[in-house]
Design a protein around this motif. Sequence first.
Motif, PDB file in Angstrom:
ATOM      1  N   PRO A 112      14.035   5.828   7.134  1.00 40.82           N
ATOM      2  CA  PRO A 112      12.893   6.726   7.330  1.00 40.82           C
ATOM      3  C   PRO A 112      12.555   7.423   6.013  1.00 40.82           C
ATOM      4  CG  PRO A 112      14.916   7.727   8.191  1.00 40.82           C
ATOM      5  CD  PRO A 112      15.269   6.327   7.763  1.00 40.82           C
ATOM      6  N   GLY A 113      11.291   7.565   5.724  1.00 41.06           N
ATOM      7  CA  GLY A 113      10.909   8.276   4.500  1.00 41.06           C
ATOM      8  C   GLY A 113       9.633   7.701   3.931  1.00 41.06           C
ATOM      9  N   ALA A 114       8.816   8.576   3.364  1.00 42.16           N
ATOM     10  CA  ALA A 114       7.519   8.163   2.832  1.00 42.16           C
ATOM     11  C   ALA A 114       7.677   7.068   1.793  1.00 42.16           C
ATOM     12  CB  ALA A 114       6.795   9.360   2.223  1.00 42.16           C
ATOM     13  N   GLY A 138       2.633   3.157   7.769  1.00 43.09           N
ATOM     14  CA  GLY A 138       3.096   2.081   6.887  1.00 43.09           C
ATOM     15  C   GLY A 138       2.079   1.600   5.862  1.00 43.09           C
ATOM     16  N   LYS A 139       1.186   2.463   5.414  1.00 42.31           N
ATOM     17  CA  LYS A 139       0.176   2.057   4.436  1.00 42.31           C
ATOM     18  C   LYS A 139       0.801   1.884   3.046  1.00 42.31           C
ATOM     19  CE  LYS A 139      -2.099   5.814   5.296  1.00 42.31           C
ATOM     20  NZ  LYS A 139      -1.173   6.360   6.328  1.00 42.31           N
ATOM     21  N   THR A 140       1.633   2.856   2.672  1.00 43.01           N
ATOM     22  CA  THR A 140       2.200   2.799   1.325  1.00 43.01           C
ATOM     23  C   THR A 140       3.126   1.599   1.158  1.00 43.01           C
ATOM     24  OG1 THR A 140       2.010   5.182   1.065  1.00 43.01           O
ATOM     25  CG2 THR A 140       3.566   4.069  -0.382  1.00 43.01           C
ATOM     26  N   VAL A 141       3.969   1.348   2.167  1.00 44.20           N
ATOM     27  CA  VAL A 141       4.882   0.209   1.994  1.00 44.20           C
ATOM     28  C   VAL A 141       4.107  -1.106   1.992  1.00 44.20           C
ATOM     29  CG1 VAL A 141       6.905   1.406   2.921  1.00 44.20           C
ATOM     30  CG2 VAL A 141       5.552  -0.012   4.427  1.00 44.20           C
ATOM     31  N   LEU A 142       2.999  -1.143   2.712  1.00 44.94           N
ATOM     32  CA  LEU A 142       2.182  -2.365   2.688  1.00 44.94           C
ATOM     33  C   LEU A 142       1.532  -2.534   1.313  1.00 44.94           C
ATOM     34  CD1 LEU A 142       0.972  -4.813   4.050  1.00 44.94           C
ATOM     35  CD2 LEU A 142      -0.745  -3.336   5.117  1.00 44.94           C
ATOM     36  N   TYR A 191       5.499   3.938  16.350  1.00 43.17           N
ATOM     37  CA  TYR A 191       5.126   4.340  14.986  1.00 43.17           C
ATOM     38  C   TYR A 191       6.286   4.023  14.044  1.00 43.17           C
ATOM     39  CZ  TYR A 191       0.887   6.451  16.594  1.00 43.17           C
ATOM     40  OH  TYR A 191      -0.358   6.613  17.128  1.00 43.17           O
ATOM     41  N   PRO A 192       6.018   3.289  12.967  1.00 39.14           N
ATOM     42  CA  PRO A 192       7.093   2.824  12.086  1.00 39.14           C
ATOM     43  C   PRO A 192       8.012   3.928  11.579  1.00 39.14           C
ATOM     44  CG  PRO A 192       5.088   1.661  11.557  1.00 39.14           C
ATOM     45  CD  PRO A 192       4.714   2.703  12.576  1.00 39.14           C
ATOM     46  N   TYR A 193       7.447   5.066  11.186  1.00 40.92           N
ATOM     47  CA  TYR A 193       8.309   6.125  10.653  1.00 40.92           C
ATOM     48  C   TYR A 193       9.334   6.546  11.704  1.00 40.92           C
ATOM     49  CZ  TYR A 193       9.412  10.100   7.601  1.00 40.92           C
ATOM     50  OH  TYR A 193      10.043  10.978   6.758  1.00 40.92           O
TER      51      TYR A 193
END
Length: 388
Positions: A10-12, A54-58, A268-270
């Motif tokens: 978990p984490g941004a 999950g926008k940033t990891v994508l 939700y992924p987070y």
Amino acid sequence: MDAVRNPYVPGAGRKPSALVGRDAELAAWSVALQRCERGITDQPLVLFGLRGVGKTVLLTQLRHDAQARNWLVVQVEAGAGRSLRELLGEGLYEPLSDIAKPSAGQRLLRALRTAVSFKASYDAAGTWTFGLDLADASGGGADSGILETDLKRIIKDVALAAGESHVGLAVLIDEAQDLSSDELTTLAVVAQSAAQDNWPVLFAMAGLPRLPQTLAEAKSYTERFQFSHIERLSTEDAKAAILRPADAEGVSWAPDALELVVNSSGRYPYFIQQFGQEAWNVATGSQIEQPDARLGVALGQNKLDSGFFRSRWDRTTAAEKKYLRAMCPEGDIGVGSGEVANRLRKTINALGPVRANLIHKGLVYAPDHGIIAFTVPGMTEFIGRQPE
Ligand SMILES: Nc1ncnc2c1ncn2[C@@H]1O[C@H](COP(=O)(O)OP(=O)(O)OP(=O)(O)O)[C@@H](O)[C@H]1O
Ligand SMILES: [Mg+2]
């Protein structure tokens, strides 16, 4: 179970052990990269969605995919009071210095010289040399001070330099809703020129659900973007996000434990990562059982409350908190701003600044005209748990 081997993260922006449910976006990006290498430049990709989806990891995966094809890549995050000019200038330095070498071709030398001028346009004190004598190189002139002119020049010259090696330039911008409307318009204009003249460059932006609207308001030819709504996972993908990382460590999940985490996370992924991490830590055998999952969800909820949610809640003023409270219980799906005003016994106009600040802080957005909703999934329940 062994916390060292815990595969949940978990984490941004933290790369998940299994990135699931994004095959369509990854496939589209792969096609765009290959088309670009063949001389056809597609429109910018715009990924938008709620917090923690999950926008940033994508976006980061798009970067890795481009890097794996030896592309030049710049990934930046808008906000924190920095201009697009400065973000891109600084972001380009490393990829350019990686490829700068004495045997550089004409186009690369030109791009380097242009980059040096671009740097001068926002930083009078700093200079770059790339360790090369660029006096005889063509290029430069990306320091007119007019963003469109300068950005076109730097993007074009760097893209053509990448093209010299049969690859392209990828420009990835996270939190793009924080760019000014001038900056968004300029990006659209530059991307449009790139597509018209087939400069080998691809753009991808990620941001909150208001990003498409912000682009539209910036009059930036919204039809010229490819929009992709990044949503919570399907049930099947949510299960895979939990099972696959465990499987790789030889750990299984009892079906009822799995179901509990899938349901409690709202897919939700987070939240999946947070609950998965806690359930793993409390489990003792090589299978995660239902009581482990139940405790894991409770512990995970506490962590979310004190981190994911609290960090945002604490950034609001007392008036903003009141507004957010008045948005409950419908805030996750959206509630009329008139209704919120009624509940607070104020006029919509009087609440305008509070609403605008909350949008600016990225806590709420307008899914439709006159409607307001949380950007943070589960915010309603969190607020319900906070003492007045
Ligand atoms: N497709 C996925 N499969 C599994 N886990 C994921 C997936 N996407 C994201 N995650 C996990 O979800 C969490 C949040 O991801 P990320 O930071 O990319 O979200 P975000 O949409 O950028 O959020 P924010 O709007 O707050 O920046 C991370 O812990 C990440 O590992
Ligand atoms: Mg993000």
